[in-house]
Design an enzyme around this catalytic site. Structure first.
Site, PDB file in Angstrom:
ATOM      1  N   THR A  28      -2.255  -0.164   8.786  1.00  0.00           N
ATOM      2  CA  THR A  28      -2.640   1.161   8.269  1.00  0.00           C
ATOM      3  C   THR A  28      -4.098   1.132   7.799  1.00  0.00           C
ATOM      4  O   THR A  28      -4.556   0.120   7.258  1.00  0.00           O
ATOM      5  CB  THR A  28      -1.709   1.531   7.101  1.00  0.00           C
ATOM      6  OG1 THR A  28      -0.388   1.653   7.608  1.00  0.00           O
ATOM      7  CG2 THR A  28      -2.119   2.848   6.442  1.00  0.00           C
ATOM      8  N   THR A  31      -9.528   0.898  10.074  1.00  0.00           N
ATOM      9  CA  THR A  31      -9.714  -0.173  11.061  1.00  0.00           C
ATOM     10  C   THR A  31      -8.474  -0.270  11.949  1.00  0.00           C
ATOM     11  O   THR A  31      -8.573  -0.366  13.174  1.00  0.00           O
ATOM     12  CB  THR A  31      -9.979  -1.525  10.362  1.00  0.00           C
ATOM     13  OG1 THR A  31     -10.835  -1.311   9.239  1.00  0.00           O
ATOM     14  CG2 THR A  31     -10.621  -2.514  11.308  1.00  0.00           C
ATOM     15  N   ASP A  86      -8.987  -5.086   2.646  1.00  0.00           N
ATOM     16  CA  ASP A  86     -10.049  -4.584   1.770  1.00  0.00           C
ATOM     17  C   ASP A  86     -11.049  -5.682   1.429  1.00  0.00           C
ATOM     18  O   ASP A  86     -12.231  -5.405   1.241  1.00  0.00           O
ATOM     19  CB  ASP A  86      -9.429  -3.993   0.497  1.00  0.00           C
ATOM     20  CG  ASP A  86      -8.556  -2.811   0.846  1.00  0.00           C
ATOM     21  OD1 ASP A  86      -9.093  -1.830   1.392  1.00  0.00           O
ATOM     22  OD2 ASP A  86      -7.334  -2.878   0.627  1.00  0.00           O
ATOM     23  N   GLY A  98      -5.692  -0.797  -0.202  1.00  0.00           N
ATOM     24  CA  GLY A  98      -6.588   0.321  -0.498  1.00  0.00           C
ATOM     25  C   GLY A  98      -6.039   1.636   0.037  1.00  0.00           C
ATOM     26  O   GLY A  98      -6.224   2.695  -0.565  1.00  0.00           O
ATOM     27  N   GLU A 105       3.303  -3.116   4.548  1.00  0.00           N
ATOM     28  CA  GLU A 105       2.393  -4.032   5.249  1.00  0.00           C
ATOM     29  C   GLU A 105       2.761  -5.487   4.967  1.00  0.00           C
ATOM     30  O   GLU A 105       2.765  -6.327   5.866  1.00  0.00           O
ATOM     31  CB  GLU A 105       0.948  -3.787   4.809  1.00  0.00           C
ATOM     32  CG  GLU A 105       0.383  -2.464   5.317  1.00  0.00           C
ATOM     33  CD  GLU A 105      -0.999  -2.151   4.774  1.00  0.00           C
ATOM     34  OE1 GLU A 105      -1.664  -1.290   5.359  1.00  0.00           O
ATOM     35  OE2 GLU A 105      -1.416  -2.752   3.768  1.00  0.00           O
TER      36      GLU A 105
HETATM   37  C1  5RP Z   1      -3.924  -0.105   3.645  1.00  0.00           C
HETATM   38  C2  5RP Z   1      -4.720  -1.338   3.792  1.00  0.00           C
HETATM   39  C3  5RP Z   1      -5.907  -1.301   4.697  1.00  0.00           C
HETATM   40  O1  5RP Z   1      -5.763  -2.263   5.675  1.00  0.00           O
HETATM   41  C4  5RP Z   1      -7.134  -1.559   3.899  1.00  0.00           C
HETATM   42  O2  5RP Z   1      -7.197  -0.623   2.837  1.00  0.00           O
HETATM   43  C5  5RP Z   1      -8.402  -1.455   4.753  1.00  0.00           C
HETATM   44  O3  5RP Z   1      -8.600  -0.116   5.115  1.00  0.00           O
HETATM   45  P1  5RP Z   1      -9.779   0.315   6.079  1.00  0.00           P
HETATM   46  O4  5RP Z   1      -9.500  -0.310   7.400  1.00  0.00           O
HETATM   47  O5  5RP Z   1      -9.692   1.817   6.121  1.00  0.00           O
HETATM   48  O6  5RP Z   1     -11.058  -0.166   5.483  1.00  0.00           O
HETATM   49  O7  5RP Z   1      -4.454  -2.359   3.219  1.00  0.00           O
HETATM   50  O8  5RP Z   1      -2.930  -0.247   2.685  1.00  0.00           O
END
Ligand code: 5RP
Length: 224
Positions: A28, A31, A86, A98, A105
């Protein structure tokens, strides 16, 4: 530095590990969304996979672009799980959550044969802790936990969204903690997990097998 391009490059590299017949855990975040879109194109070109999404958002995206989906209960094994992070350190330890999907996850990560993390170059840190550590809490206990974590010096902040509490896909709340550059991250993880009502933390320790980092117009791969 084009971070979105770096995310996309990391995602393109990660999907090379995906082969027909695999069950693929879908992470999620922004990325991971690149990775889901890459897989979507590959499916349109004949790749036969089944995805297990880590959130309702990812489920929606994967459905829209035609990736066949299943659930964790229905699948025997997840061959590969691909997700963002993150923060990651030189020991491949991670902070995640994040985007608020850390519980599902972490469950998918734990249940996958190969875990690939994809990230832009800004996610790389010498020591974890600049990013506020998300912990998922049962609503019934959240106020009490917040007070306790405050006393422990972790400066918890209840995550909010659209003027109300942020609610996870599992119906829980999130407290974001200021852990600083704590010296014993394993001890912090076990201390937090001992508090009733904390369902999960965003510390993903010894869980990543491969980290693919987008850097400029190239990628760097770290392996366990
Ligand atoms: C979601 C996550 C995401 O992988 C993490 O927040 C990174 O997000 P992004 O790819 O938008 O920087 O742990 O719960």
């Amino acid at each position: 530095m084009n971070l979105d391009r770096e995310k996309q490059l990391a995602a393109k590299e990660a999907v090379k590990f995906v082969k027909s017949g695999m069950t693929v855990g879908l992470g999620t975040g922004s990325t991971a969304a690149h990775m889901v879109k890459e897989l979507g194109s590959m499916v349109q070109n004949g790749l036969e996979i089944v995805g297990v999404p880590s959130s309702e958002n990812t489920k929606k995206l994967a459905t829209e672009i035609g990736i066949p989906l299943t659930t964790l209960e229905e699948t025997n094994a997840i061959d590969v799980y691909i997700d963002g992070a993150d923060e990651f350190d030189p020991y491949m330890q991670l902070i995640k959550g994040g985007g608020g999907a850390l519980l599902r996850e972490k469950i998918l990560t734990y249940n996958s044969d190969l875990v690939i993390i994809i990230a832009d170059s800004q996610k790389e840190v010498k020591r974890l802790g600049d990013f506020k550590l998300p912990v998922e809490t049962i609503p019934f206990a959240t106020k009490k936990i917040e007070r306790l974590l405050q006393k422990m010096g972790l400066q918890p902040k209840l995550r909010v969204k659209d003027g109300g509490n942020f609610v996870t896909d599992e119906g829980n709340f999130i407290l974001d903690l200021n852990i600083g550059h704590v010296s014993n991250i394993q001890l912090l993880e076990s201390n937090l997990k001992q508090i009733p009502g904390i369902v999960e933390t965003g510390l993903f320790l010894d869980m990543a097998d491969i980290i693919i980092i987008g850097k400029g117009e190239t990628t760097i791969t770290l392996k366990k």
